[in-house]
Design a protein around this motif. Structure first.
Motif, PDB file in Angstrom:
ATOM      1  N   ASN A 192       0.860  -1.144   0.027  1.00  9.32           N
ATOM      2  CA  ASN A 192      -0.064   0.126  -0.020  1.00  9.32           C
ATOM      3  C   ASN A 192       0.837   1.336   0.103  1.00  9.32           C
ATOM      4  O   ASN A 192       1.543   1.545   0.784  1.00  9.32           O
ATOM      5  N   PHE A 193       0.783   1.872  -0.999  1.00  9.26           N
ATOM      6  CA  PHE A 193       1.749   3.186  -1.202  1.00  9.26           C
ATOM      7  C   PHE A 193       1.458   4.158  -0.302  1.00  9.26           C
ATOM      8  O   PHE A 193       2.561   4.908   0.226  1.00  9.26           O
ATOM      9  N   ILE A 194       0.135   4.313   0.347  1.00  6.03           N
ATOM     10  CA  ILE A 194      -0.002   5.323   1.330  1.00  6.03           C
ATOM     11  C   ILE A 194       0.852   5.173   2.383  1.00  6.03           C
ATOM     12  O   ILE A 194       1.344   5.876   3.259  1.00  6.03           O
ATOM     13  N   SER A 195       0.386   3.827   2.831  1.00  4.86           N
ATOM     14  CA  SER A 195       1.380   3.393   4.197  1.00  4.86           C
ATOM     15  C   SER A 195       2.875   3.538   3.956  1.00  4.86           C
ATOM     16  O   SER A 195       3.398   3.738   4.971  1.00  4.86           O
ATOM     17  N   MET A 196       3.258   3.198   3.010  1.00  2.00           N
ATOM     18  CA  MET A 196       4.639   3.131   2.714  1.00  2.00           C
ATOM     19  C   MET A 196       5.248   4.582   2.997  1.00  2.00           C
ATOM     20  O   MET A 196       6.171   4.846   3.433  1.00  2.00           O
ATOM     21  N   GLU A 197       4.524   5.494   2.360  1.00  2.00           N
ATOM     22  CA  GLU A 197       4.833   7.037   2.403  1.00  2.00           C
ATOM     23  C   GLU A 197       4.883   7.298   3.533  1.00  2.00           C
ATOM     24  O   GLU A 197       5.657   8.185   4.271  1.00  2.00           O
ATOM     25  N   THR A 198       3.829   6.807   4.452  1.00  5.27           N
ATOM     26  CA  THR A 198       3.897   7.507   5.974  1.00  5.27           C
ATOM     27  C   THR A 198       5.047   6.863   6.655  1.00  5.27           C
ATOM     28  O   THR A 198       5.693   7.579   7.394  1.00  5.27           O
ATOM     29  N   ALA A 215       7.964  -4.307   6.902  1.00  4.76           N
ATOM     30  CA  ALA A 215       6.813  -4.309   5.663  1.00  4.76           C
ATOM     31  C   ALA A 215       5.925  -5.606   5.631  1.00  4.76           C
ATOM     32  O   ALA A 215       6.497  -6.460   5.405  1.00  4.76           O
ATOM     33  N   ASP A 216       4.956  -5.384   6.034  1.00  2.77           N
ATOM     34  CA  ASP A 216       3.857  -6.618   5.858  1.00  2.77           C
ATOM     35  C   ASP A 216       3.703  -6.983   4.569  1.00  2.77           C
ATOM     36  O   ASP A 216       3.103  -6.158   3.775  1.00  2.77           O
ATOM     37  N   THR A 217       3.930  -8.095   3.921  1.00  7.32           N
ATOM     38  CA  THR A 217       3.984  -8.345   2.801  1.00  7.32           C
ATOM     39  C   THR A 217       3.249  -9.799   2.375  1.00  7.32           C
ATOM     40  O   THR A 217       3.012 -10.454   3.549  1.00  7.32           O
TER      41      THR A 217
END
Ligand code: TPP
Ligand code: MG
Length: 253
Positions: A192-198, A215-217
């Protein structure tokens, strides 16, 4: 690429694809036109078996020629089964023998400090890879040297080569482990790009400590029959029919 090679590691490659997309296209200070630029952010793919994901991105960025696409794992090819420094443009560190990348990252981060350069060093580790003792020597060393220009990213897909982490070597409180080594710890959803950006924004203000992003993947992410299946680590290669289903699954998203 893995199908053309008839061998390789689809599961772990797919679990880091979104992370690599985020890093190369949004986060890293990186100019594909100058892959040897001294101030570029470094990326060490310590879980080197996931090289197909890195190579696909380097091809998309034009760092590696598109003509090489079907040469993965062929004798003499620039695209070996694991990243090789000096052989493939854009590869910052050789990897494949698990457990070594973070130590190289400590060296690169110290080098930036001593030479007055502002680049950051990102190191991607597998969760199974954390079974290697050398990772924790590097973790101690990075904290000792207060390397706030070093970022570890754990691809926390819960699986390794022959089963789950819990079956092979339980990690238990992963965040608490890094924290006790005096690392700043942040978690995110690695798809999730928003979660990564945060998460990546949060670590920017941390001083005098290295940071780790857990990172949960999902291993095999995006391909229905591969997701969360340890047998797609590397022993299976998709048949032509499975390849078509994989492409359909990914396109469908
Ligand atoms: C030192 C070392 N031991 C064993 C291997 C064989 N091996 C390749 S991948 C792998 C499992 C790694 O699991 P993980 O780090 O969780 O990778 P991912 O799930 O991201 O594919 C193993 C044991 C290796 N490459 N290096
Ligand atoms: Mg794993």
């Amino acid at each position: 690429m893995v199908c053309a090679a008839g061998t390789g590691h689809p599961g772990g490659s797919l679990s880091i694809t979104d992370l690599l997309v985020y890093l190369y296209y949004h986060e890293m200070n990186y100019d594909p036109g100058q892959p040897q630029w001294e101030e570029r952010d470094r990326l060490i793919l310590s879980k080197g078996h996931s090289a197909p994901a890195l190579f696909a991105i380097l091809i998309d960025l034009g760092v590696v020629s598109k003509k090489k696409f079907h040469t993965l794992r062929k004798i003499g090819s620039d695209l070996q089964g694991h990243p090789v420094l000096g052989k493939t443009p854009g590869v910052d560190m050789t990897a494949g023998s698990l457990g070594m990348g973070l130590s190289a990252g400590v060296g690169m981060a110290l080098s930036a400090r001593y030479t007055g350069m502002s680049y950051k060093t990102y190191t991607i580790l597998g969760d199974g890879e954390l079974n290697e003792g050398q990772v924790w020597e590097a973790a101690m060393s990075a904290a000792h040297h207060k390397l706030d220009n070093l970022i570890a990213i754990v691809d926390y897909n819960k699986l390794q080569i022959m089963g789950s982490n819990d079956e092979v070597m339980g990690l238990n409180s992963l965040a608490a482990k890094w924290s006790s080594f005096n690392w700043n710890v942040v978690s995110c959803d690695g798809h999730n790009f928003i979660s990564m950006e945060t998460a990546f924004t949060e670590i920017k203000n941390i001083k005098n400590k290295p940071s780790v992003i857990i990172a949960d993947t999902i291993k095999g992410k995006g391909v229905s029959y591969m997701e969360n299946q340890a047998n797609w680590h590397g022993s299976n290669v998709p048949s032509q029919e499975e390849l078509q289903r994989a492409i359909k699954d990914i396109d469908g998203q």
